[in-house]
Motif scaffolding. Structure first.
Motif, PDB file in Angstrom:
ATOM      1  N   LEU A 233       0.833  -1.203   0.000  1.00 43.32           N
ATOM      2  CA  LEU A 233       0.000   0.000   0.000  1.00 43.32           C
ATOM      3  C   LEU A 233       0.866   1.250   0.000  1.00 43.32           C
ATOM      4  CD1 LEU A 233      -2.932   1.187   0.350  1.00 43.32           C
ATOM      5  CD2 LEU A 233      -2.491   1.144   2.784  1.00 43.32           C
ATOM      6  N   MET A 234       1.836   1.294   0.890  1.00 43.38           N
ATOM      7  CA  MET A 234       2.706   2.461   0.990  1.00 43.38           C
ATOM      8  C   MET A 234       3.576   2.605  -0.256  1.00 43.38           C
ATOM      9  SD  MET A 234       1.810   3.961   3.645  1.00 43.38           S
ATOM     10  CE  MET A 234       3.075   5.224   3.474  1.00 43.38           C
ATOM     11  N   GLN A 235       4.037   1.486  -0.796  1.00 41.71           N
ATOM     12  CA  GLN A 235       4.854   1.543  -1.999  1.00 41.71           C
ATOM     13  C   GLN A 235       4.069   2.114  -3.180  1.00 41.71           C
ATOM     14  OE1 GLN A 235       6.369  -2.409  -2.633  1.00 41.71           O
ATOM     15  NE2 GLN A 235       7.791  -2.310  -0.911  1.00 41.71           N
ATOM     16  N   SER A 236       2.805   1.717  -3.293  1.00 43.68           N
ATOM     17  CA  SER A 236       1.965   2.221  -4.379  1.00 43.68           C
ATOM     18  C   SER A 236       1.740   3.718  -4.241  1.00 43.68           C
ATOM     19  CB  SER A 236       0.621   1.480  -4.390  1.00 43.68           C
ATOM     20  OG  SER A 236       0.797   0.112  -4.658  1.00 43.68           O
ATOM     21  N   ILE A 237       1.475   4.171  -3.010  1.00 43.55           N
ATOM     22  CA  ILE A 237       1.275   5.597  -2.772  1.00 43.55           C
ATOM     23  C   ILE A 237       2.541   6.381  -3.113  1.00 43.55           C
ATOM     24  CG2 ILE A 237       0.886   7.344  -0.981  1.00 43.55           C
ATOM     25  CD1 ILE A 237      -0.994   5.369   0.385  1.00 43.55           C
ATOM     26  N   LEU A 238       3.695   5.834  -2.731  1.00 40.48           N
ATOM     27  CA  LEU A 238       4.966   6.499  -3.021  1.00 40.48           C
ATOM     28  C   LEU A 238       5.230   6.564  -4.530  1.00 40.48           C
ATOM     29  CD1 LEU A 238       7.244   5.073  -0.182  1.00 40.48           C
ATOM     30  CD2 LEU A 238       6.371   7.409  -0.397  1.00 40.48           C
ATOM     31  N   ILE A 239       4.808   5.538  -5.260  1.00 41.85           N
ATOM     32  CA  ILE A 239       4.948   5.559  -6.723  1.00 41.85           C
ATOM     33  C   ILE A 239       4.108   6.684  -7.316  1.00 41.85           C
ATOM     34  CG2 ILE A 239       4.381   4.308  -8.843  1.00 41.85           C
ATOM     35  CD1 ILE A 239       5.172   1.729  -7.379  1.00 41.85           C
ATOM     36  N   GLY A 240       2.874   6.825  -6.819  1.00 40.76           N
ATOM     37  CA  GLY A 240       2.012   7.911  -7.283  1.00 40.76           C
ATOM     38  C   GLY A 240       2.613   9.270  -6.993  1.00 40.76           C
ATOM     39  N   ILE A 241       3.133   9.444  -5.786  1.00 43.58           N
ATOM     40  CA  ILE A 241       3.733  10.720  -5.389  1.00 43.58           C
ATOM     41  C   ILE A 241       4.983  11.015  -6.216  1.00 43.58           C
ATOM     42  CG2 ILE A 241       4.869  11.947  -3.502  1.00 43.58           C
ATOM     43  CD1 ILE A 241       2.999  10.477  -1.569  1.00 43.58           C
TER      44      ILE A 241
ATOM     45  N   PHE B 291       3.934  14.512 -14.210  1.00 43.31           N
ATOM     46  CA  PHE B 291       2.619  14.807 -14.767  1.00 43.31           C
ATOM     47  C   PHE B 291       2.206  16.249 -14.491  1.00 43.31           C
ATOM     48  CE2 PHE B 291       2.490  10.195 -14.729  1.00 43.31           C
ATOM     49  CZ  PHE B 291       1.840   9.914 -15.918  1.00 43.31           C
ATOM     50  N   ALA B 292       2.632  16.788 -13.370  1.00 44.67           N
ATOM     51  CA  ALA B 292       2.306  18.182 -13.046  1.00 44.67           C
ATOM     52  C   ALA B 292       2.932  19.127 -14.062  1.00 44.67           C
ATOM     53  CB  ALA B 292       2.772  18.530 -11.634  1.00 44.67           C
ATOM     54  N   VAL B 293       4.188  18.859 -14.426  1.00 45.08           N
ATOM     55  CA  VAL B 293       4.876  19.701 -15.409  1.00 45.08           C
ATOM     56  C   VAL B 293       4.207  19.584 -16.776  1.00 45.08           C
ATOM     57  CG1 VAL B 293       7.028  19.996 -16.696  1.00 45.08           C
ATOM     58  CG2 VAL B 293       7.085  19.683 -14.216  1.00 45.08           C
ATOM     59  N   ILE B 294       3.883  18.352 -17.175  1.00 44.75           N
ATOM     60  CA  ILE B 294       3.262  18.127 -18.479  1.00 44.75           C
ATOM     61  C   ILE B 294       1.904  18.832 -18.581  1.00 44.75           C
ATOM     62  CG2 ILE B 294       2.152  16.366 -19.922  1.00 44.75           C
ATOM     63  CD1 ILE B 294       4.380  14.501 -19.264  1.00 44.75           C
ATOM     64  N   LEU B 295       1.135  18.792 -17.505  1.00 44.92           N
ATOM     65  CA  LEU B 295      -0.228  19.332 -17.528  1.00 44.92           C
ATOM     66  C   LEU B 295      -0.301  20.800 -17.135  1.00 44.92           C
ATOM     67  CD1 LEU B 295      -2.086  16.274 -15.960  1.00 44.92           C
ATOM     68  CD2 LEU B 295      -2.019  16.949 -18.358  1.00 44.92           C
ATOM     69  N   THR B 296       0.816  21.372 -16.707  1.00 47.73           N
ATOM     70  CA  THR B 296       0.799  22.768 -16.282  1.00 47.73           C
ATOM     71  C   THR B 296       0.381  23.697 -17.418  1.00 47.73           C
ATOM     72  OG1 THR B 296       2.452  22.513 -14.537  1.00 47.73           O
ATOM     73  CG2 THR B 296       2.226  24.698 -15.489  1.00 47.73           C
ATOM     74  N   LEU B 297       0.990  23.511 -18.578  1.00 46.51           N
ATOM     75  CA  LEU B 297       0.713  24.402 -19.705  1.00 46.51           C
ATOM     76  C   LEU B 297      -0.751  24.341 -20.143  1.00 46.51           C
ATOM     77  CD1 LEU B 297       2.279  26.451 -21.332  1.00 46.51           C
ATOM     78  CD2 LEU B 297       2.767  24.681 -23.021  1.00 46.51           C
ATOM     79  N   PRO B 298      -1.335  23.136 -20.355  1.00 48.79           N
ATOM     80  CA  PRO B 298      -2.752  23.083 -20.725  1.00 48.79           C
ATOM     81  C   PRO B 298      -3.676  23.694 -19.673  1.00 48.79           C
ATOM     82  CG  PRO B 298      -1.707  20.974 -21.148  1.00 48.79           C
ATOM     83  CD  PRO B 298      -0.716  21.795 -20.403  1.00 48.79           C
TER      84      PRO B 298
ATOM     85  N   ALA C  82      -6.005  16.972  -7.645  1.00 50.77           N
ATOM     86  CA  ALA C  82      -6.704  15.923  -8.389  1.00 50.77           C
ATOM     87  C   ALA C  82      -5.717  15.029  -9.130  1.00 50.77           C
ATOM     88  CB  ALA C  82      -7.693  16.545  -9.375  1.00 50.77           C
ATOM     89  N   ILE C  83      -4.690  15.635  -9.744  1.00 49.97           N
ATOM     90  CA  ILE C  83      -3.674  14.848 -10.446  1.00 49.97           C
ATOM     91  C   ILE C  83      -2.971  13.899  -9.472  1.00 49.97           C
ATOM     92  CG2 ILE C  83      -1.456  14.966 -11.654  1.00 49.97           C
ATOM     93  CD1 ILE C  83      -2.419  17.664 -12.816  1.00 49.97           C
ATOM     94  N   LEU C  84      -2.567  14.425  -8.322  1.00 51.56           N
ATOM     95  CA  LEU C  84      -1.896  13.598  -7.319  1.00 51.56           C
ATOM     96  C   LEU C  84      -2.814  12.485  -6.837  1.00 51.56           C
ATOM     97  CD1 LEU C  84       0.502  13.038  -5.450  1.00 51.56           C
ATOM     98  CD2 LEU C  84      -0.444  14.725  -3.857  1.00 51.56           C
ATOM     99  N   TYR C  85      -4.081  12.804  -6.621  1.00 56.97           N
ATOM    100  CA  TYR C  85      -5.048  11.807  -6.149  1.00 56.97           C
ATOM    101  C   TYR C  85      -5.191  10.664  -7.159  1.00 56.97           C
ATOM    102  CZ  TYR C  85      -9.593   9.599  -5.501  1.00 56.97           C
ATOM    103  OH  TYR C  85     -10.602   8.680  -5.374  1.00 56.97           O
TER     104      TYR C  85
END
Length: 213
Positions: free
Chosen positions: A4-12, A18-25, A48-51
């Motif tokens: 569970l913790m490993q999956s959350i850390l992968i998302g983080i 993804f934040a950089v890619i989606l910043t411009l749009p 929302a992206i992080l979630y």
């Protein structure tokens, strides 16, 4: 718990990419629509992206290694509603006549799994209610569609990438996840003190008009 913790850390850990890619749009959409950047909308977008990154990491990761993947066959699904109640009675230390077993039962894996499945989609319902201003019906349908997408992905071995299920598809998970979305909606509606997100847009428009006059 470790998975569970490993999956959350992968998302983080994937969030900055993804934040950089989606910043411009995101910024471009804000500028075209409101002629200004709404920091509240930007913040909600990033949350929302992080979630969603953490959510999909939790429900689909870790992927099976090559040895395990080669052994996968068949598609596993549990279609009996409220089967989790039988699991709780069978696996947990709960004895109805013994009050001392109540607290250990609450923290048992079978109970925590149901609670976690409910909690997992509460932010989704909150996002739909606050950001998109969905009503209860739309939140219910959207939460159901989200959890169906997740469970079908788990049932089909990540949409037939693998030759069998490596996660268990469960009707109880669908009910719990959908309930979580509805609870998230109710939580936002209960917070009457929260300013509507559109109010920040109106403030930006007013400021822009004041600058041009």
């Amino acid at each position: 718990m470790n998975n569970l913790m490993q999956s959350i850390l992968i998302g983080i850990s994937n969030f900055p990419f993804f934040a950089v890619i989606l910043t411009l749009p995101i910024f471009a959409t804000q500028l075209m629509k409101y002629k200004a950047i709404n920091p509240v909308r930007i913040a909600v977008n990033y949350v929302a992206i992080l979630y969603f990154l953490c959510l999909f990491a939790l429900v689909f990761l870790p992927l099976p290694d090559m040895a395990k993947a080669s052994q996968l066959s068949g598609y596993k699904i549990q279609l009996i509603p409220f089967r989790f109640l039988a699991d709780i009675i069978k696996e947990s230390p709960l004895v109805i006549t013994n009050i001392h077993t109540y607290i250990p039962a609450i923290f048992h894996r079978a109970v925590l799994q149901v609670v976690f499945n409910v909690i997992m989609t509460i932010p989704f319902g909150m996002l739909l209610s606050y950001y998109f201003e969905f009503d209860a019906k739309k939140v219910f349908i959207s939460s159901l569609c989200l959890t169906l997408f997740i469970e079908i992905g788990q049932l089909t071995g990540l949409f037939f990438i693998y030759s069998g299920s490596y996660r268990f598809c469960d009707i109880d998970d669908i009910m719990a996840n959908t309930l979580g979305g509805v609870i998230g909606y109710a939580a936002v509606k209960a917070c009457h003190f929260l300013p509507k997100i559109k109010s920040f847009d109106h403030q930006l428009v007013s400021l822009q008009r004041a600058k041009t006059t």
